[in-house]
Write a protein that holds these residues in place. Structure first.
Motif, PDB file in Angstrom:
ATOM      1  N   ALA A 244     -39.242 -27.892  -3.339  1.00 38.89           N
ATOM      2  CA  ALA A 244     -38.769 -26.689  -4.029  1.00 38.89           C
ATOM      3  C   ALA A 244     -37.258 -26.740  -4.139  1.00 38.89           C
ATOM      4  O   ALA A 244     -36.576 -27.397  -3.337  1.00 38.89           O
TER       5      ALA A 244
ATOM      6  N   HIS B  39     -40.301 -26.927  -8.655  1.00 38.82           N
ATOM      7  CA  HIS B  39     -40.584 -25.530  -8.347  1.00 38.82           C
ATOM      8  C   HIS B  39     -39.297 -24.819  -7.937  1.00 38.82           C
ATOM      9  O   HIS B  39     -38.510 -25.342  -7.137  1.00 38.82           O
TER      10      HIS B  39
ATOM     11  N   ILE C  86     -37.310 -21.322  -6.466  1.00 35.05           N
ATOM     12  CA  ILE C  86     -37.384 -20.084  -5.691  1.00 35.05           C
ATOM     13  C   ILE C  86     -36.025 -19.415  -5.774  1.00 35.05           C
ATOM     14  O   ILE C  86     -34.996 -20.059  -5.557  1.00 35.05           O
TER      15      ILE C  86
ATOM     16  N   SER D 281     -39.913 -12.607   1.505  1.00 35.59           N
ATOM     17  CA  SER D 281     -41.137 -13.364   1.249  1.00 35.59           C
ATOM     18  C   SER D 281     -40.806 -14.797   0.840  1.00 35.59           C
ATOM     19  O   SER D 281     -41.569 -15.728   1.111  1.00 35.59           O
ATOM     20  N   GLU D 282     -39.651 -14.958   0.191  1.00 37.64           N
ATOM     21  CA  GLU D 282     -39.218 -16.307  -0.210  1.00 37.64           C
ATOM     22  C   GLU D 282     -38.939 -17.184   1.018  1.00 37.64           C
ATOM     23  O   GLU D 282     -39.215 -18.381   1.015  1.00 37.64           O
TER      24      GLU D 282
ATOM     25  N   ASP E  76     -40.471 -16.937   3.879  1.00 36.32           N
ATOM     26  CA  ASP E  76     -41.794 -17.326   4.379  1.00 36.32           C
ATOM     27  C   ASP E  76     -42.372 -18.463   3.546  1.00 36.32           C
ATOM     28  O   ASP E  76     -43.006 -19.388   4.084  1.00 36.32           O
ATOM     29  N   GLU E  77     -42.132 -18.400   2.226  1.00 35.54           N
ATOM     30  CA  GLU E  77     -42.638 -19.461   1.353  1.00 35.54           C
ATOM     31  C   GLU E  77     -41.986 -20.800   1.680  1.00 35.54           C
ATOM     32  O   GLU E  77     -42.659 -21.831   1.749  1.00 35.54           O
ATOM     33  N   ILE E  78     -40.660 -20.778   1.881  1.00 35.88           N
ATOM     34  CA  ILE E  78     -39.939 -22.020   2.206  1.00 35.88           C
ATOM     35  C   ILE E  78     -40.449 -22.590   3.528  1.00 35.88           C
ATOM     36  O   ILE E  78     -40.688 -23.797   3.650  1.00 35.88           O
TER      37      ILE E  78
ATOM     38  N   SER F 202     -43.318 -22.220   4.838  1.00 36.72           N
ATOM     39  CA  SER F 202     -44.690 -22.714   4.678  1.00 36.72           C
ATOM     40  C   SER F 202     -44.738 -24.101   4.045  1.00 36.72           C
ATOM     41  O   SER F 202     -45.725 -24.838   4.214  1.00 36.72           O
ATOM     42  N   LEU F 203     -43.672 -24.475   3.338  1.00 40.42           N
ATOM     43  CA  LEU F 203     -43.617 -25.805   2.715  1.00 40.42           C
ATOM     44  C   LEU F 203     -43.419 -26.900   3.757  1.00 40.42           C
ATOM     45  O   LEU F 203     -43.723 -28.071   3.505  1.00 40.42           O
TER      46      LEU F 203
END
Length: 313
Positions: free
Chosen positions: A29, A59, A61, A70-71, A73-75, A77-78
């Motif tokens: 990302a 991708h 972000i 939430s971003e 958390d997304e990072i 999770s990668l």
């Protein structure tokens, strides 16, 4: 394949992102600042890194604020092997700094520990430095205080301004990171603690720093003009209106005139007295409500009545 989350925002970061992608690292990302209104018409414009990421099919972000988002958390999770930042523009929370197995590294445009902070290129030129450089460093909670991995220096020429040095340092940073990343992946890189006693800071430029004080010496004024060009741009006032000064050079004329007085008018420039009996020649400017223009264009038009003895404040 080593997986990467890349974080950057301005044009400085674009060649660095491109290199990481082209060298075959898996870019999971690209994290960048949100689109912002730009120009007088306030057109919503994506940051340069977003444009490049889209071009590369990556991708994107765009957190307004990374902490507790939430971003974030997304990072997380990668689960990237490494996070690379280059002029991202936000502080990374500890949770993120601690996550990648190879750490978080930053491409910083100074020779740390000198010029920590958000405006290292501007400040180096404002201070009249003759060289600067790029540091690859591990990121820490304290601003730009992490361990140094590698450094490379470059000269600041008399003709350089912040814009030209951004371009040069972007390429220098790209090349240094290209050489350094394999060492980090293989666990063979150096790790040098910064000398805190030598740390200096380059805070974001304030409005007060943009105004020219003609009582200062000519070299200081010259460095101010080039250190703030092309953004945010030094300015002065003439007959009550702000005038941006985009480009200037040191002049050879000595003078007893008051600081700010016009002492000489040439075809392609005009000279203004500084506080040390020397002067600088104005090469490009922007009068209030007008476009950026050369001094020659100004003297033929808006400034056609400019006379020796007129004063900039």
């Amino acid at each position: 394949m080593t997986s990467v989350v890349f974080m950057g925002t301005p044009a400085f970061s674009v060649p660095i992102l491109r290199m990481v992608h082209e060298e075959g690292y898996e870019v999971l990302a690209v994290v960048t600042q949100p689109d912002r209104p730009v120009g007088r018409k306030r057109v919503l414009t994506p940051p340069p890194v977003k444009d490049e990421a889209i071009r590369l099919g990556l991708h994107v972000i765009q957190p307004e604020k990374l902490r507790d988002s939430s971003e974030l958390d997304e990072i997380l999770s990668l689960n990237p092997d490494i996070i690379i930042t280059a002029a991202f523009g936000q502080i990374l929370p500890k949770k993120l700094l601690d996550a990648p197995r190879l750490g978080c590294i930053n491409v910083h445009a100074s020779l740390l520990p000198k010029y920590r902070g958000g405006a290292p290129i501007h400040q180096a030129i404002l201070d009249g430095e003759e060289k600067t450089g790029v540091t690859i460093m591990y990121m820490a909670e304290k601003l730009d205080a992490g361990d140094i991995i590698s450094q490379r220096e470059i000269a600041i020429e008399e003709t350089d301004d912040t814009g030209s040095m951004f371009d040069k340092l972007s390429i220098l940073g790209r090349d240094l990171l290209k050489d350094t990343l394999p060492l980090i992946v293989e666990g063979k890189n150096e790790r040098l603690k910064q000398d805190e006693t030598k740390a200096t800071f380059a805070h974001n430029i304030s409005r007060e720093q943009e105004r020219i004080d003609w009582s200062k010496d000519a070299r200081t004024v010259f460095n101010q003009v080039r250190g703030l060009s092309p953004w945010p741009t030094a300015y002065t006032t003439f007959q009550g209106d702000n005038v941006k000064v985009w480009a200037a050079k040191m002049a050879l004329t000595s003078t007893n005139a008051e600081p700010g007085e016009v002492i000489k008018i040439n075809k392609d420039s005009f000279e203004v007295a500084a506080g040390d009996g020397k002067s600088i020649a104005i090469l490009e400017l922007q009068p209030a409500g007008k476009k950026r223009m050369t001094a020659e264009e100004y003297l033929r038009g808006t400034g056609s009545k400019l006379a020796i003895g007129d004063k900039f404040e």
